[in-house]
Design a protein around this motif. Structure first.
Motif, short mmCIF file in Angstrom:
data_model
loop_
_atom_site.label_atom_id
_atom_site.label_comp_id
_atom_site.label_asym_id
_atom_site.label_seq_id
_atom_site.Cartn_x
_atom_site.Cartn_y
_atom_site.Cartn_z
N GLY A 106 71.36 -54.82 -74.40
CA GLY A 106 72.32 -54.33 -75.38
C GLY A 106 73.79 -55.33 -74.88
O GLY A 106 74.64 -55.08 -75.68
N PHE A 107 73.84 -55.78 -73.75
CA PHE A 107 75.07 -56.40 -73.18
C PHE A 107 74.58 -57.71 -72.59
O PHE A 107 74.03 -57.86 -71.52
CB PHE A 107 75.66 -55.69 -72.47
CG PHE A 107 77.03 -56.22 -71.84
CD1 PHE A 107 77.86 -56.47 -72.70
CD2 PHE A 107 77.08 -56.58 -70.62
CE1 PHE A 107 79.26 -57.11 -72.43
CE2 PHE A 107 78.17 -57.13 -69.94
CZ PHE A 107 79.54 -57.41 -71.02
N ARG B 34 79.54 -52.33 -75.64
CA ARG B 34 78.42 -52.51 -75.19
C ARG B 34 78.39 -52.56 -73.58
O ARG B 34 77.31 -51.83 -73.14
CB ARG B 34 77.83 -53.95 -75.37
CG ARG B 34 77.66 -54.08 -76.95
CD ARG B 34 77.39 -56.01 -77.41
NE ARG B 34 76.97 -55.96 -78.75
CZ ARG B 34 76.02 -55.87 -79.40
NH1 ARG B 34 74.89 -55.59 -78.28
NH2 ARG B 34 75.45 -55.99 -80.42
N GLU C 172 68.62 -51.50 -74.63
CA GLU C 172 69.91 -51.40 -74.88
C GLU C 172 70.59 -50.86 -74.00
O GLU C 172 72.09 -51.04 -73.95
CB GLU C 172 70.03 -50.91 -76.41
CG GLU C 172 69.68 -49.04 -76.35
CD GLU C 172 68.08 -49.03 -76.71
OE1 GLU C 172 67.55 -48.02 -76.77
OE2 GLU C 172 67.31 -50.15 -76.82
#
Length: 182
Positions: free
Chosen positions: A129-130, A14, A110
Protein backbone atom coordinates in the motif's frame (compact mmCIF):
# COMPACT_ATOMS: atom_id res chain seq x y z
CA UNK A 1 -10.77 1.53 -15.49
CA UNK A 2 -7.84 3.65 -14.32
CA UNK A 3 -8.42 5.79 -11.29
CA UNK A 4 -8.30 9.52 -11.67
CA UNK A 5 -5.58 11.48 -9.83
CA UNK A 6 -8.25 12.88 -7.49
CA UNK A 7 -9.15 9.36 -6.31
CA UNK A 8 -5.56 8.18 -5.91
CA UNK A 9 -4.53 8.15 -2.23
CA UNK A 10 -1.78 10.58 -1.28
CA UNK A 11 1.50 9.33 0.17
CA UNK A 12 0.37 10.58 3.60
CA UNK A 13 -2.92 8.66 3.35
CA UNK A 14 -1.02 5.55 2.32
CA UNK A 15 1.48 6.00 5.18
CA UNK A 16 -1.34 6.40 7.68
CA UNK A 17 -2.47 2.80 6.98
CA UNK A 18 0.91 1.07 7.41
CA UNK A 19 0.93 -1.66 10.07
CA UNK A 20 4.10 -3.38 8.84
CA UNK A 21 7.11 -1.56 7.35
CA UNK A 22 9.53 -3.72 5.38
CA UNK A 23 13.07 -2.72 4.44
CA UNK A 24 15.65 -3.88 1.94
CA UNK A 25 19.21 -3.70 3.30
CA UNK A 26 21.85 -2.76 0.71
CA UNK A 27 21.14 0.75 -0.52
CA UNK A 28 18.38 1.33 2.07
CA UNK A 29 19.61 0.46 5.58
CA UNK A 30 23.17 0.84 4.23
CA UNK A 31 24.68 3.06 1.57
CA UNK A 32 24.92 0.05 -0.74
CA UNK A 33 28.70 -0.19 -0.46
CA UNK A 34 30.10 -3.64 0.26
CA UNK A 35 33.44 -3.98 2.03
CA UNK A 36 35.18 -7.35 1.92
CA UNK A 37 37.90 -8.64 4.20
CA UNK A 38 40.81 -10.69 2.81
CA UNK A 39 38.94 -13.77 4.07
CA UNK A 40 35.88 -12.84 2.00
CA UNK A 41 33.70 -11.66 4.87
CA UNK A 42 31.37 -8.77 4.08
CA UNK A 43 31.20 -5.67 6.24
CA UNK A 44 28.37 -3.13 6.18
CA UNK A 45 27.85 0.26 7.80
CA UNK A 46 24.47 1.15 9.34
CA UNK A 47 23.19 4.61 10.30
CA UNK A 48 22.32 4.87 14.01
CA UNK A 49 19.52 7.39 13.39
CA UNK A 50 17.93 4.97 10.90
CA UNK A 51 18.05 2.30 13.61
CA UNK A 52 16.42 4.59 16.14
CA UNK A 53 13.66 5.32 13.64
CA UNK A 54 12.94 1.59 13.37
CA UNK A 55 12.78 1.40 17.18
CA UNK A 56 10.31 4.30 17.21
CA UNK A 57 8.08 2.49 14.74
CA UNK A 58 7.97 -0.50 17.09
CA UNK A 59 7.11 1.80 20.02
CA UNK A 60 4.26 3.23 17.93
CA UNK A 61 2.90 -0.26 17.23
CA UNK A 62 4.16 -0.53 13.64
CA UNK A 63 5.83 -3.87 13.04
CA UNK A 64 9.06 -4.05 11.02
CA UNK A 65 10.68 -6.59 8.72
CA UNK A 66 13.70 -7.04 6.48
CA UNK A 67 13.74 -8.80 3.11
CA UNK A 68 17.17 -8.90 1.51
CA UNK A 69 18.85 -10.75 -1.30
CA UNK A 70 22.13 -11.25 0.52
CA UNK A 71 22.82 -13.56 3.45
CA UNK A 72 24.81 -11.82 6.19
CA UNK A 73 25.55 -12.45 9.84
CA UNK A 74 25.95 -8.68 10.21
CA UNK A 75 22.35 -8.13 9.13
CA UNK A 76 21.14 -10.79 11.56
CA UNK A 77 22.98 -9.03 14.40
CA UNK A 78 21.56 -5.63 13.38
CA UNK A 79 18.01 -7.01 13.10
CA UNK A 80 18.32 -8.60 16.55
CA UNK A 81 19.67 -5.34 18.01
CA UNK A 82 16.70 -3.43 16.58
CA UNK A 83 14.29 -6.22 17.61
CA UNK A 84 13.16 -6.78 14.04
CA UNK A 85 11.64 -10.24 14.34
CA UNK A 86 10.77 -10.80 10.69
CA UNK A 87 14.06 -11.35 8.85
CA UNK A 88 14.30 -12.91 5.39
CA UNK A 89 17.86 -13.18 4.04
CA UNK A 90 19.35 -14.76 0.94
CA UNK A 91 16.05 -14.21 -0.87
CA UNK A 92 16.21 -14.63 -4.64
CA UNK A 93 12.56 -13.71 -5.25
CA UNK A 94 11.43 -11.11 -2.73
CA UNK A 95 7.75 -11.47 -3.62
CA UNK A 96 7.83 -15.08 -2.36
CA UNK A 97 9.26 -13.91 0.99
CA UNK A 98 6.71 -11.08 1.09
CA UNK A 99 3.83 -13.53 0.63
CA UNK A 100 5.26 -15.72 3.43
CA UNK A 101 5.47 -12.64 5.64
CA UNK A 102 1.82 -11.78 4.95
CA UNK A 103 0.78 -15.31 5.96
CA UNK A 104 2.96 -15.19 9.08
CA UNK A 105 1.63 -11.82 10.28
CA UNK A 106 -1.93 -11.89 8.95
CA UNK A 107 -1.45 -8.33 7.70
CA UNK A 108 -2.89 -7.40 4.29
CA UNK A 109 -0.56 -6.21 1.51
CA UNK A 110 -2.26 -2.80 1.41
CA UNK A 111 -1.38 -2.33 5.11
CA UNK A 112 2.32 -2.86 4.38
CA UNK A 113 5.02 -0.43 3.41
CA UNK A 114 8.23 -1.36 1.62
CA UNK A 115 11.41 0.66 1.10
CA UNK A 116 13.65 -0.51 -1.71
CA UNK A 117 16.20 0.94 -4.09
CA UNK A 118 16.70 -1.34 -7.10
CA UNK A 119 14.99 -3.77 -9.49
CA UNK A 120 14.87 -6.77 -7.11
CA UNK A 121 12.49 -4.65 -4.97
CA UNK A 122 10.00 -3.81 -7.73
CA UNK A 123 7.66 -6.81 -7.37
CA UNK A 124 7.08 -6.14 -3.67
CA UNK A 125 6.85 -2.37 -4.12
CA UNK A 126 4.04 -2.88 -6.63
CA UNK A 127 2.04 -5.00 -4.12
CA UNK A 128 2.23 -2.90 -0.96
CA UNK A 129 0.00 0.00 0.00
CA UNK A 130 2.96 2.34 0.58
CA UNK A 131 6.09 2.07 -1.58
CA UNK A 132 9.07 4.19 -0.50
CA UNK A 133 12.56 4.77 -1.89
CA UNK A 134 15.78 6.50 -0.86
CA UNK A 135 16.70 9.55 -2.95
CA UNK A 136 19.53 7.73 -4.75
CA UNK A 137 17.45 4.76 -5.90
CA UNK A 138 17.39 3.46 -9.47
CA UNK A 139 15.13 5.59 -11.73
CA UNK A 140 12.65 2.71 -12.22
CA UNK A 141 12.18 2.54 -8.44
CA UNK A 142 11.79 6.31 -8.13
CA UNK A 143 9.14 6.26 -10.87
CA UNK A 144 7.04 3.72 -8.94
CA UNK A 145 7.48 4.93 -5.37
CA UNK A 146 4.64 6.69 -3.56
CA UNK A 147 7.21 8.54 -1.43
CA UNK A 148 10.91 9.36 -1.91
CA UNK A 149 13.23 10.53 0.86
CA UNK A 150 15.49 13.55 0.55
CA UNK A 151 18.31 11.51 2.12
CA UNK A 152 20.35 8.82 0.42
CA UNK A 153 20.21 5.18 1.45
CA UNK A 154 22.29 4.54 4.57
CA UNK A 155 22.41 8.27 5.30
CA UNK A 156 19.11 8.94 7.07
CA UNK A 157 16.58 7.81 4.43
CA UNK A 158 15.09 5.21 6.78
CA UNK A 159 14.80 7.70 9.66
CA UNK A 160 13.13 10.21 7.34
CA UNK A 161 10.67 7.49 6.31
CA UNK A 162 10.01 6.48 9.93
CA UNK A 163 9.32 10.10 10.90
CA UNK A 164 6.95 10.40 7.91
CA UNK A 165 5.02 7.30 9.03
CA UNK A 166 4.83 8.55 12.62
CA UNK A 167 3.53 11.96 11.50
CA UNK A 168 0.98 10.35 9.14
CA UNK A 169 -0.29 8.15 11.98
CA UNK A 170 -0.28 11.08 14.44
CA UNK A 171 2.15 9.33 16.80
CA UNK A 172 5.23 11.52 16.33
CA UNK A 173 4.35 14.21 18.88
CA UNK A 174 3.60 11.75 21.70
CA UNK A 175 6.90 9.92 21.12
CA UNK A 176 8.80 13.21 21.03
CA UNK A 177 7.14 14.35 24.25
CA UNK A 178 8.09 11.07 25.94
CA UNK A 179 11.70 11.51 24.80
CA UNK A 180 11.78 15.05 26.18
CA UNK A 181 10.45 13.90 29.55
CA UNK A 182 13.06 11.15 29.78
Amino acid sequence: MASSPASTPSATERASRVKLMIFDVDGVLTDGGLMFTAEGDTMKSFNSMDGHGAKLLREAGIDTAIITGRQSGIVAVRAKELRIKHLYQGVEHKLVAFNELLKETGIAAEECGYMGDDWPDLAVMLKVGFAAAPANSHPEILARAHWVSKARGGHGAVRELCDTLLHAQQRYDALLKAACEG
